[in-house]
Design an enzyme around this catalytic site. Structure first.
Site, mmCIF file in Angstrom:
data_model
loop_
_atom_site.group_PDB
_atom_site.id
_atom_site.type_symbol
_atom_site.label_atom_id
_atom_site.label_comp_id
_atom_site.label_asym_id
_atom_site.label_seq_id
_atom_site.Cartn_x
_atom_site.Cartn_y
_atom_site.Cartn_z
ATOM 1 N N ALA A 208 0.797 -1.224 0.000
ATOM 2 C CA ALA A 208 0.000 0.000 0.000
ATOM 3 C C ALA A 208 0.828 1.271 0.000
ATOM 4 O O ALA A 208 0.361 2.315 -0.460
ATOM 5 C CB ALA A 208 -0.943 -0.002 1.204
ATOM 6 N N CYS A 332 4.730 0.170 -11.803
ATOM 7 C CA CYS A 332 4.990 1.379 -12.598
ATOM 8 C C CYS A 332 6.322 1.195 -13.319
ATOM 9 O O CYS A 332 7.179 2.079 -13.322
ATOM 10 C CB CYS A 332 4.982 2.635 -11.731
ATOM 11 S SG CYS A 332 6.119 2.602 -10.329
#
Length: 391
Positions: A208, A332
């Site tokens: 997270a 990413c």
């Protein structure tokens, strides 16, 4: 500061950034903030000019330069007006000699270029990034919030997204102060949407961090259900609680994990989750337009460690899903080792799982997942896949 002194300041900062990139130290933004904290004589125009010099030099050099001066000399070779400021004046840099070598120009470090996914448009990886907002439905509706941002553009397919020009002062706006918006790249919003979180579900955000995607999931769940944000880095996870309070998402539970011992700590959650998001630690090759000096930090050995860690996380994430549950894997990163190949390897290791189409109106299919790139999609670079537990 004189124009020449600004160039010298940029050289000093670049020396610090190069050293920090080599040694795994603080990021460029942190170093720049520290530099000017100790030099209060520098005015706002000085700070802006120095920062522009620094980032122009960073963006120009794919490989880590030998020194800050080499980085700036390379830039000055392309900008005669900048070269004139190497004049040996007080507080300015010494003149550039005819045979002085500057840092070479480039976009992608040579060793990693062949590892990038084939469709990736290299030149766009260093373009300027806009400011994307995600409207928090726990606090307000899209139309109401959009009225506060007359320059915003609505993004097709993302009803909670607004795009503002680069550098827009979001934190001075009322919706920001009221917890009605979060800054979140549209690519991250697509990943959150691909999770399909609904009110009443049990959802786990396993990596997270500071909770950007957790908050998007909370909004999708309308504050109802079980939402667990887990991470191994206390300093990152601790930033989520005040953000959740501001967003009205106080039903989020946080879980600090001990790296290397996550599986045991998560055992009580086995078979309970409807959705698990693994936004795995990665090379960050998709975020170079926001963090261009990250190119100077990445090494083949570090990439090897990241790929191994991603596989390890996927392996202890899988048992958390109930039969029929959805595992969303995202990075990413734009290397195939971290995206396409990582998903293929997971499916080869785990029976009773299948990849399913990512049904969103953006990106390009790549392997068993979806590839987003700055040039094609106007987002940061991402790879993500939906993996369904079938048994």
């Amino acid at each position: 500061m004189t124009p020449s002194a600004r160039v010298q300041a940029a050289i000093e900062l670049l020396d610090a950034i190069i050293s920090s990139a080599r040694d795994g130290g603080p990021a460029a933004d942190t170093l720049i903030a520290r530099y000017f904290k100790d030099r209060r004589y520098a005015g706002s125009r000085d700070r802006r000019a120095v920062r522009d010099h620094v980032y122009d030099a960073v963006r120009r050099a794919a490989e880590r330069p030998e020194s800050g001066r080499a980085a700036m000399v390379g830039l000055a070779r392309e900008r005669p007006e900048l070269a004139e400021l190497f004049n040996g004046s007080a507080h300015g840099p010494a003149p550039i000699s005819a045979d002085e070598a500057g840092a070479a120009a480039g976009v992608v470090p040579g060793w990693i270029d062949p590892l990038l996914a084939a469709p990736v448009e290299r030149e766009a990886l260093l373009g300027r990034a806009p400011v994307d907002l995600r409207i928090n439905r726990l606090k307000a509706g899209p139309d109401r919030v959009a009225s506060f941002y007359p320059d915003a553009v609505r993004l097709s397919g993302l009803p909670e997204a607004l795009r503002l020009p680069e550098g827009a002062p979001v934190e001075q706006s009322d919706p920001w102060k009221w917890g009605q918006v979060e800054v979140q790249d549209a690519g991250s919003q697509w990943i959150s949407a691909a999770c399909g979180a609904q009110p009443g579900m049990t959802v786990i955000d396993l990596c997270a961090g500071a909770g950007g995607k957790t908050l998007a999931l909370a909004s999708a769940m309308a504050g109802k259900g079980t939402l667990i944000a887990a991470d191994t880095i206390r300093s990152r996870l601790s930033r989520l609680d005040p953000r959740a309070e501001r967003a009205g998402a106080t039903f989020i539970e946080t879980l600090l994990l001990d790296q290397g011992h996550e599986a045991g700590a998560l055992q009580s959650l086995h078979g309970r989750a409807d959705v698990v998001l693994v936004d795995a630690p990665c090379s960050g090759t998709g975020t170079w337009r926001r963090n261009p000096e990250a190119r100077w930090r990445l090494t083949p050995a570090r990439l090897d460690r990241l790929v191994a860690e991603q596989a390890r996380i996927l392996d202890f994430a899988a048992p958390l899903l109930a039969p029929g549950g959805l595992l969303v894997y995202a990075t990413c990163a734009l290397t195939d080792r971290e995206g396409r190949d990582q998903v293929r390897a997971f499916l080869a290791r785990h029976a009773g799982w299948m990849a399913e189409p990512v049904d969103v109106p953006t990106g390009r299919a790549h392997g068993d997942g979806l590839l987003l790139t700055p040039a094609h999609d106007g987002t940061d670079g991402f790879y993500f896949a939906r993996l369904r537990r079938t048994a």
